[in-house]
Design a protein around this motif. Structure first.
Motif: not given
Lengths: 141, 612
Positions: B244-255, B284-290, B322-329
Motif C-alpha cells: 500500500d502506498i503510504d500517504h497516497f491520498k495526500r499525493i492525490n490531494d496535493t498534486y 487490488f484497490g486504489g493504491e493497494e497491490f497484491l 519543479n516537482i520531484s516526489i518520493n514515496v514509501t510503501v
C-alpha cells in the motif's frame, strides 16, 4: 514440392478421359505408310475414302494430294475404279471386304473398333520389289 | 502477455496449416483408392463375363462356320453392357491373332478369321506366354478407356483371348464421382475454414474482452477480477504480499490525480521488475497491490519484498523541473498461505499485516508466519464484545506541572477478547463508518462521564475530526447532557485530524456547540500531519497535545527542544495549555517541566490502567 503436388492435385480436377485427335492419327498413319511405299521426294497421294476424305487438306510437303489415282504414287480408296490401276499403283483399300475381294491390291488400311488396322499382301510387295521396314512385317498377310 | 498471444496465434496458424496439408495428403491418397476401387468393380465384372464366355461359348467355337459365328456374335452382343464398347474373341494361331467371334455393332464387326494386328505386340505376346489376365490402359484409341484381356488356356497353351474394350465413359463416371467427392471435401474445407475462422475471431474477441476485464488500464497489471479465476489455485510454495502506498491520498490531494496515476504506474513497474514471470501482481484497490509469489521459500520472498520497498524508497518520481516526489510503501506478507482455506483468507492475513505495518509507522513490512498473538478483529468479533460488555475505558494519568500532581486522565478504549486486552488500532479502523461505531462511542462516553461523576476528575476522550461531521456524536453528547450537565466541564475532547477538513464552517459550528455546554477541546498530535497552525483558528482549543514524535526526540535533538519551546510560547500567547505525551523517562520529564509544558503524560507518569 510434394506439398505443392498435393495442392495442385486437389485444386485441379484431373480429366482422366484422354484427349485423342483422330484426324491427326489418320494423317500421321497415311504419311507413315506413304513414306514406306513411296521413295520419291515429292510423294503424291490420292484419297477417295469416306473415312479419310476429311484429312485431304492437312498434308504439307513432301506430301501432296492429287486429283486422281492415275497421277498419284499411292492411293487410299474405298472402291477400285480400274483393275488396271490396281496392278500399276500402290493402292490401299480402306475396308476389309474390299481387301478380300481385290487380291491384286497392295494392302488395306482401315479403322475398326476405334483403332487402325493395316494389312499388306506379301505377294504384291514381292512383285513390286518393295522392302518393308521391320516394324511393318507384322502387317504382312 | 502480448508476446504470448502472438506466439499462440502463430502456433494456431501452424496447426491449421498442418491440418490442411494432412487433409490434402489424405484426400489425394483417398482419391486414388476410390479410382482403384471403382476400376476393380469393372475388372471383376469383366472377369465374370469372361468366365461365362469361357464356360459356355468357347466350346462352341470348335466348329468354325458362319451359322455358329453369327449366333455367338449375337450372344456376345447381348452380354455387353453400356460400358463395354467391344466384346470379341481372338483365336491364337502360330502366335498370330484372328477374330473368331465379335459382339460389336454391325458397322464395327470383324469378319470370321480376320487378322487382328495388335498395336502393342509385347503385351499380347506376354499374355500368351504368362497366361495371365491383362488390363491395358488406353490413351490412343478412340472411345476406349481400357482393354481387358482374358486368356483361355487349353493344354497349357493360350488358345483364345477374350477381349473387352471398356468405354472411356467409365473414367468419366469415375471422374464424376471423384469430382463430386472433391467438391464435397472442398466445400467441407471451406466450411471448416470458415468455422475455424469464426472460432478464431470469437476467441480473439473473447481474449480481448477478457483482457479488458482482468487488466487494469492504468498500470497494465491484473485487477482484482483475476481473483475469480485463481481462487482455486494451490497455495503450496506460495507467498502472498500486500503493498500500500503510504500517504497516497495526500499525493492525490496535493498534486492532483494525474500525478497520482503516474506514481501508481511507477510503483507497479518497480514491483513488476522485481518479480518473476509466473508471479501474479494485482492492483487490488486504489493504491493497494497484491502480489502472489509462486514457487518461493519464505526467506527469498521476504528478501524480495524488502528489495521492492527499498527500490521504491530510492525512486524519485520527477514530475517536472519543479516537482520531484518520493514515496514509501508499506507491506504485509503472509508466508504460510498453504495453511489457509482459500486465497481470500491468505489475502486477509496479508492485509492484516499491512494494517500493522501502517499503524507501526509505515515504510515497512510485517510478516504473518502463523503466530497467533496478534488478533485483528472483524465486525462480528467487535459486535460480540459490545454485547458482552467487553469494551473498557482505561485511563492514563496526566501530570499537572504547576500543581505537581496528576489532575487529569486520558480515557483509552480497550476491547477484551478471550481474556486478552486489545488497543484500538486492532479494531477501530474496522469499526469506523459502521453502526457499531455509534454504540462504541456511546459506551466510552458513558463510562467516562460516570467516572467523572463518581471521582470528580477531568478526563480526556479521543475523537477524529471526521466524527464531528456526523450528527451521531453530537446527538450522543446531548443525550448525556441532562444526566451529566454539571460534569461536562470536566470533559475534554481530544481531536485528531487525520484528513483535511473540507467543511470548515460545519466543523466550527459543532465545536462551538460543544463549548457552549462547557466541554473543553484539545488538539491531538499537534505539529504533525494535518494539525497545522490554521487549525488553531478553527478550533480555538483549550489544550495542545504536542505530538509524541517530537517529544521522543527531546533528549537527542536540539530542534525538538526548540520546537517544543516555540509551541509553549505560542500556546501561552493563545492562552492554551500544553500537554506533552509519550514521556517515558525522568530526563525528558524534567526537561519538559523546564520548558514550561503544562501537562505531561506517558509511561513515566503512569501506564494506562483499568481503574483510577
Amino acid at each position: 514440392m510434394a506439398i505443392l503436388k498435393y495442392i495442385i492435385g486437389f485444386f485441379i480436377v484431373v480429366n482422366i478421359s484422354y484427349a485423342y485427335d483422330l484426324s491427326l492419327a489418320k494423317k500421321n498413319l497415311i504419311e507413315n505408310i506413304t513414306s514406306v511405299f513411296v521413295k520419291d521426294n515429292l510423294k503424291k497421294i490420292y484419297i477417295n475414302s469416306y473415312f479419310f476424305n476429311d484429312i485431304k487438306n492437312s498434308f504439307n510437303y513432301p506430301y501432296k494430294i492429287v486429283e486422281s489415282c492415275q497421277k498419284a504414287d499411292i492411293c487410299f480408296v474405298d472402291k477400285i475404279e480400274s483393275k488396271k490401276l490396281l496392278k500399276e499403283k500402290i493402292i490401299f483399300i480402306t475396308n476389309y471386304p474390299g481387301f478380300l475381294n481385290h487380291k491384286d491390291g497392295v494392302g488395306s488400311f482401315f479403322w475398326q473398333k476405334g483403332r487402325p488396322t493395316i494389312l499388306i499382301r506379301k505377294k504384291a510387295i514381292t512383285s513390286r520389289d518393295i522392302h518393308l521396314p521391320k516394324s511393318y512385317k507384322k502387317f504382312l498377310e | 502477455m502480448r508476446k504470448n498471444s502472438i506466439i499462440n496465434f502463430i502456433l494456431l496458424i501452424v496447426i491449421l496449416l498442418i491440418l490442411v496439408f494432412a487433409s490434402l495428403y489424405f484426400f489425394n491418397s483417398f482419391e486414388k483408392k476410390i479410382e482403384t476401387k471403382l476400376l476393380n468393380i469393372e475388372y471383376n465384372k469383366a472377369k465374370n463375363i469372361s468366365k461365362k464366355i469361357e464356360k459356355f461359348i468357347i466350346p462352341a467355337l470348335q466348329n468354325e462356320n458362319m451359322q455358329i459365328y453369327k449366333k455367338i456374335n449375337k450372344t456376345l452382343y447381348l452380354l455387353r453392357d453400356k460400358h463395354i464398347e467391344y466384346l470379341y474373341i481372338l483365336k491364337v494361331k502360330n502366335s498370330k491373332l484372328f477374330y473368331v467371334a465379335d459382339g460389336s455393332d454391325k458397322k464395327e464387326r470383324a469378319f470370321l478369321n480376320q487378322p487382328f494386328i495388335p498395336e502393342k505386340e509385347k503385351i499380347w505376346d506376354r499374355i500368351i506366354s504368362d497366361k495371365q489376365i491383362k488390363v491395358l490402359k488406353r490413351k490412343n484409341i478412340q472411345y476406349i478407356g481400357f482393354t481387358y484381356l482374358y486368356p483361355v488356356v487349353s493344354n497349357k497353351k493360350v488358345k483364345y483371348i477374350i477381349v473387352m474394350d471398356i468405354s472411356i465413359n467409365i473414367y468419366n463416371k469415375i471422374n464424376k464421382i471423384i469430382q463430386i467427392y472433391k467438391k464435397s471435401v472442398f466445400l467441407f474445407f471451406i466450411l471448416l475454414g470458415l468455422f475455424i475462422l469464426i472460432i478464431i475471431i470469437v476467441l480473439m474477441m473473447n481474449y480481448r474482452q477478457r483482457l479488458k476485464t482482468i487488466i487494469d488500464p492504468l498500470t497494465k497489471i491484473y485487477n482484482r477480477n483475476i481473483l475469480d479465476e485463481i481462487q482455486n489455485i494451490s497455495l503450496n510454495k506460495k507467498v502472498v504480499a500486500m503493498f500500500d502506498i503510504d500517504h497516497f491520498k495526500r499525493i492525490n490531494d496535493t498534486y492532483g490525480h494525474d500525478i497520482g496515476d503516474i506514481i501508481l504506474s511507477g510503483i507497479a513497474d518497480i514491483i513488476k521488475k522485481n518479480i518473476r514471470n509466473d508471479d501474479i501482481l494485482i492492483r487490488f484497490g486504489g493504491e493497494e497491490f497484491l502480489l502472489i509469489m509462486n514457487n518461493i521459500d519464505k526467506e527469498t520472498a521476504i528478501k524480495k519484498v524488502d528489495t521492492i520497498l527499498e527500490k521504491i524508497r530510492k525512486k524519485t518520481f520527477k514530475i517536472d523541473e519543479n516537482i520531484s516526489i518520493n514515496v514509501t510503501v508499506s507491506s504485509g506478507v503472509n508466508v504460510i498461505p498453504q495453511d489457509d482455506k482459500s486465497i481470500q483468507d491468505s489475502i486477509k492475513k496479508a492485509d492484516e499485516q499491512l494494517y500493522l505495518a501502517k499503524t507501526s509507522g509505515r515504510d515497512r513490512y510485517k510478516i504473518y508466519n502463523g503466530e497467533k498473538d496478534i488478533k485483528i478483529f472483524d465486525l462480528n468479533d467487535i459486535e460480540e464484545s459490545i454485547k458482552e460488555n467487553n469494551i473498557f475505558a482505561f485511563v492514563q494519568p496526566i501530570f499537572n506541572t504547576k500543581e505537581q500532581k496528576v489532575t487529569k486522565y486520558e480515557v483509552l478504549a480497550r476491547l477484551k477478547y478471550n481474556d486478552k486486552i486489545y488497543a484500538p488500532f486492532f479494531f477501530l479502523e474496522q469499526l469506523k463508518g459502521t453502526n457499531l461505531y455509534r454504540s462504541f462511542v456511546k459506551i466510552i462516553l458513558n463510562k467516562s462521564l460516570e467516572m467523572i461523576k463518581i471521582h470528580k476528575i477531568e478526563l480526556n476522550v479521543n475523537f477524529y475530526a471526521e466524527d464531528f461531521f456526523d450528527n451521531s456524536l453530537i446527538e450522543i453528547i446531548k443525550e448525556f447532557e441532562n444526566e451529566y450537565k454539571d460534569y461536562m466541564k470536566f470533559l475534554t475532547l481530544e481531536i485528531l485530524e487525520n484528513n483535511k477538513i473540507q467543511d470548515i464552517e460545519l466543523f466550527q459550528k459543532r465545536i462551538d456547540e460543544l463549548k457552549n455546554i462547557n466541554i473543553k477541546i484539545a488538539v491531538d498530535d499537534f505539529g504533525t500531519e494535518y494539525n497545522n497552525l490554521d487549525y488553531l483558528l478553527v478550533l480555538k482549543p483549550d489544550f495542545l497535545k504536542i505530538d509524541g514524535s517530537i517529544v521522543k526526540e527531546i533528549k537527542s535533538n536540539e530542534y525538538s527542544i526548540k520546537i517544543i519551546e516555540s509551541i509553549v510560547i505560542l500556546a501561552q500567547k493563545l492562552n492554551v495549555k500544553t500537554v506533552a505525551e509519550f514521556v517515558e523517562d525522568k530526563e525528558s520529564f524534567e526537561k519538559l517541566q523546564q520548558l514550561g509544558v503544562d501537562y505531561i503524560q506517558g509511561y513515566y507518569v503512569g501506564k494506562p490502567r483499568e481503574e483510577l
